[in-house]
Design an enzyme around this catalytic site. Structure first.
Site, short mmCIF file in Angstrom:
data_model
loop_
_atom_site.label_atom_id
_atom_site.label_comp_id
_atom_site.label_asym_id
_atom_site.label_seq_id
_atom_site.Cartn_x
_atom_site.Cartn_y
_atom_site.Cartn_z
N GLY A 14 6.68 2.31 0.23
CA GLY A 14 7.20 1.62 1.39
C GLY A 14 6.04 1.52 2.35
N THR A 15 5.49 0.37 2.52
CA THR A 15 4.07 0.22 2.80
C THR A 15 3.81 -0.80 3.88
OG1 THR A 15 3.49 0.78 0.53
CG2 THR A 15 1.95 -0.61 1.65
#
Length: 235
Positions: A14-15
């Site tokens: 989750g970037t």
């Protein structure tokens, strides 16, 4: 209260990943948080992966999927370079990722940003989101943190930026996403690619600018436990 951290979930980045063109090259940037459910599996991962001497890729989505795509493409580009006797272009590198992503779109959960420099077209950025579309863009953003950045980039990005301006923009954008997105965090890494080669930079999390409602960095529990005991009070 059930605090199931779901530590057996697939590793997910989750970037926040970013690629920006400037006058002479490109700047890639990313945070460093890799999560497994709600558990932070790696707080200092490197999401900017080298494909060739002049091309790098920013990875988001499933960590396993993005790593295997990067590994395959790096191998194919190595063979391509041997056959041609010269480095692969950024477009060829991005198209190989597009082929793998599109042909396996039902099995892959990864979005990638390819950036690099070659002697034919200079600095180029290509976005390859879920599904395997290939889009050339002056800047590209991806990952869960990108939701907070579209309006910011519409206002802040401009054509013909210098290298310093582009890198400052990338670092600022990643720090803004870290402030709002719980799945982004850690440190900021940047990669600058131009005709002179590649430069990697590292920005620790405690040195990033604080934004609205962000808390100052706190000492860890170990720091508190190791602190000297207070002097006894004199009455």
């Amino acid at each position: 209260m059930d605090l199931d951290m779901n530590v057996n979930a697939p590793h997910s980045m989750g970037t926040t990943i970013i690629g920006v063109t400037y006058n002479g090259g490109v700047v890639l940037g990313a945070d460093s948080r890799t999560s497994t459910g709600m558990y932070v599996a790696n707080r200092a991962s490197d999401k900017i992966t080298q494909l060739t001497d002049n091309v790098y890729v920013c990875r988001s989505g499933s960590a396993a999927d993005s790593q295997i795509v990067s590994d395959y493409v790096r191998y194919f580009l190595h063979q391509h370079t041997i056959q041609l006797g010269q480095p692969a272009t950024v477009k060829v590198s991005a198209n190989l990722i597009r082929l793998l992503s599109y042909n396996n779109k039902n099995m892959l959960q990864t979005g990638l940003i390819v950036g690099g420099w070659d002697k034919y077209e200079g600095g180029k950025i290509y976005g390859i989101p879920l599904g395997g579309t290939l889009v050339e863009q002056p800047f590209a953003i991806g990952g869960s943190g990108s939701s907070y950045l579209y309006g910011f980039f519409d206002q802040a990005w401009k054509e013909g930026m210098t290298k310093e301006e582009a890198e400052q923009l990338v670092v600022k954008a990643v720090s803004l996403a870290i402030a709002r997105d719980g799945a982004s965090g850690g440190v900021v890494r940047t990669v600058i690619i131009n005709s002179d080669g590649v430069t990697r930079n590292f920005y620790p999390g405690d040195k990033l600018q604080l934004w609205h409602d962000e808390l100052e960095p706190q000492n860890s529990l170990l720091d508190i436990l190791n602190a000297p005991s207070p002097e006894p009070m004199n009455i």
